[in-house]
Motif scaffolding. Sequence first.
Motif, PDB file in Angstrom:
ATOM      1  N   GLN A  86       0.837  -1.204   0.000  1.00 15.72           N
ATOM      2  CA  GLN A  86       0.000   0.000   0.000  1.00 15.72           C
ATOM      3  C   GLN A  86       0.873   1.256   0.000  1.00 15.72           C
ATOM      4  N   THR A  87       1.933   1.254   0.805  1.00 18.13           N
ATOM      5  CA  THR A  87       2.835   2.403   0.854  1.00 18.13           C
ATOM      6  C   THR A  87       3.490   2.616  -0.504  1.00 18.13           C
ATOM      7  N   ARG A  88       3.976   1.542  -1.121  1.00 13.33           N
ATOM      8  CA  ARG A  88       4.589   1.664  -2.452  1.00 13.33           C
ATOM      9  C   ARG A  88       3.591   2.180  -3.469  1.00 13.33           C
ATOM     10  N   ALA A  89       2.355   1.697  -3.387  1.00 12.32           N
ATOM     11  CA  ALA A  89       1.327   2.152  -4.322  1.00 12.32           C
ATOM     12  C   ALA A  89       1.029   3.641  -4.124  1.00 12.32           C
ATOM     13  N   MET A  90       0.982   4.094  -2.875  1.00 11.31           N
ATOM     14  CA  MET A  90       0.737   5.512  -2.601  1.00 11.31           C
ATOM     15  C   MET A  90       1.862   6.371  -3.173  1.00 11.31           C
ATOM     16  N   LEU A  91       3.110   5.963  -2.935  1.00  7.92           N
ATOM     17  CA  LEU A  91       4.262   6.719  -3.424  1.00  7.92           C
ATOM     18  C   LEU A  91       4.315   6.706  -4.949  1.00  7.92           C
ATOM     19  N   ALA A  92       4.040   5.560  -5.552  1.00  9.61           N
ATOM     20  CA  ALA A  92       4.019   5.475  -7.019  1.00  9.61           C
ATOM     21  C   ALA A  92       2.885   6.338  -7.569  1.00  9.61           C
ATOM     22  N   GLY A  93       1.762   6.390  -6.877  1.00  8.88           N
ATOM     23  CA  GLY A  93       0.657   7.249  -7.297  1.00  8.88           C
ATOM     24  C   GLY A  93       1.050   8.716  -7.285  1.00  8.88           C
ATOM     25  N   LEU A 145       2.788  13.434 -10.641  1.00 11.29           N
ATOM     26  CA  LEU A 145       3.791  14.405 -11.068  1.00 11.29           C
ATOM     27  C   LEU A 145       4.183  14.221 -12.531  1.00 11.29           C
ATOM     28  N   LEU A 146       4.172  12.983 -12.997  1.00 13.67           N
ATOM     29  CA  LEU A 146       4.535  12.714 -14.390  1.00 13.67           C
ATOM     30  C   LEU A 146       3.456  13.166 -15.361  1.00 13.67           C
ATOM     31  N   THR A 147       2.195  13.092 -14.955  1.00 11.46           N
ATOM     32  CA  THR A 147       1.080  13.458 -15.831  1.00 11.46           C
ATOM     33  C   THR A 147       0.161  14.443 -15.119  1.00 11.46           C
ATOM     34  N   PRO A 148       0.632  15.663 -14.876  1.00 12.82           N
ATOM     35  CA  PRO A 148      -0.185  16.644 -14.158  1.00 12.82           C
ATOM     36  C   PRO A 148      -1.452  16.984 -14.931  1.00 12.82           C
ATOM     37  N   ALA A 149      -2.535  17.087 -14.228  1.00 11.98           N
ATOM     38  CA  ALA A 149      -3.844  17.462 -14.779  1.00 11.98           C
ATOM     39  C   ALA A 149      -4.233  16.603 -15.978  1.00 11.98           C
ATOM     40  N   ASP A 204       9.278   2.035 -11.304  1.00 14.26           N
ATOM     41  CA  ASP A 204      10.709   2.020 -11.646  1.00 14.26           C
ATOM     42  C   ASP A 204      11.415   3.215 -11.014  1.00 14.26           C
ATOM     43  N   ILE A 205      10.789   4.367 -11.096  1.00 14.62           N
ATOM     44  CA  ILE A 205      11.360   5.585 -10.513  1.00 14.62           C
ATOM     45  C   ILE A 205      11.473   5.430  -9.005  1.00 14.62           C
ATOM     46  N   LEU A 206      10.441   4.868  -8.390  1.00 12.36           N
ATOM     47  CA  LEU A 206      10.458   4.659  -6.946  1.00 12.36           C
ATOM     48  C   LEU A 206      11.602   3.735  -6.541  1.00 12.36           C
ATOM     49  N   MET A 207      11.810   2.673  -7.296  1.00 15.57           N
ATOM     50  CA  MET A 207      12.913   1.752  -6.999  1.00 15.57           C
ATOM     51  C   MET A 207      14.264   2.459  -7.153  1.00 15.57           C
ATOM     52  N   ALA A 208      14.401   3.280  -8.195  1.00 12.65           N
ATOM     53  CA  ALA A 208      15.651   4.015  -8.394  1.00 12.65           C
ATOM     54  C   ALA A 208      15.886   4.987  -7.236  1.00 12.65           C
ATOM     55  N   LEU A 209      14.836   5.658  -6.794  1.00 18.25           N
ATOM     56  CA  LEU A 209      14.965   6.569  -5.647  1.00 18.25           C
ATOM     57  C   LEU A 209      15.358   5.809  -4.389  1.00 18.25           C
ATOM     58  N   GLY A 210      14.814   4.611  -4.223  1.00 19.22           N
ATOM     59  CA  GLY A 210      15.195   3.784  -3.081  1.00 19.22           C
ATOM     60  C   GLY A 210      16.677   3.463  -3.113  1.00 19.22           C
TER      61      GLY A 210
END
Length: 193
Positions: free
Chosen positions: A129-136, A141-145, A159-165
Amino acid sequence: MTGDEGDTARARRPLRSDAQRNEDRVLAAAAAAFAREGVAASVKDIAQAAGVGVGTLYRRFPSKELLIAAIYRLEVQRLCEAAPDLAATEPPVDALRTWMERFIDFMATKQGMAEALRVVLTDDSEKLQTRAMLAGAIDHLLTPAGGPSAARPGIEAQDILMALGGISLMAGNEDQRELATRLIDMLLHGIVA
């Protein structure tokens, strides 16, 4: 109603405004103490810094582990809630960079609590759930509005989340903060279309 159901019902019930202020102060004082001293931080000192009695702290957080878990959840929530504001006020790449910097800072403050978090956050569904929230948040941010994605085709938020980790593990502490920023810049060059 069983004891567990009663506990769950109490946990969902909103706090009185004075109790919410106390909890907010406890969480802020505890986050600062754990970031500074790790899990060795004194609950008595945390209560004193928050301006509450130890009994008040223990009524809401019966163990240090539950206090650490509450801080973690609150800070994840705040990090995720920052994404829409950043997307609304900054160009997409700048918003993503700012959010990534905040993520690294968030992870750096958890270094002292890492062992306790491994013990507390043993529920795989909570981790997912935490990973899903962060990925969300990253997706936002990637697709604003709902506009076109700022990312190259095939780049996914997970993928971005894993790289940040990985960046947070390599350079997330205060001594390596400049390295973390350089790695974020490199990551952004790989992400942005």
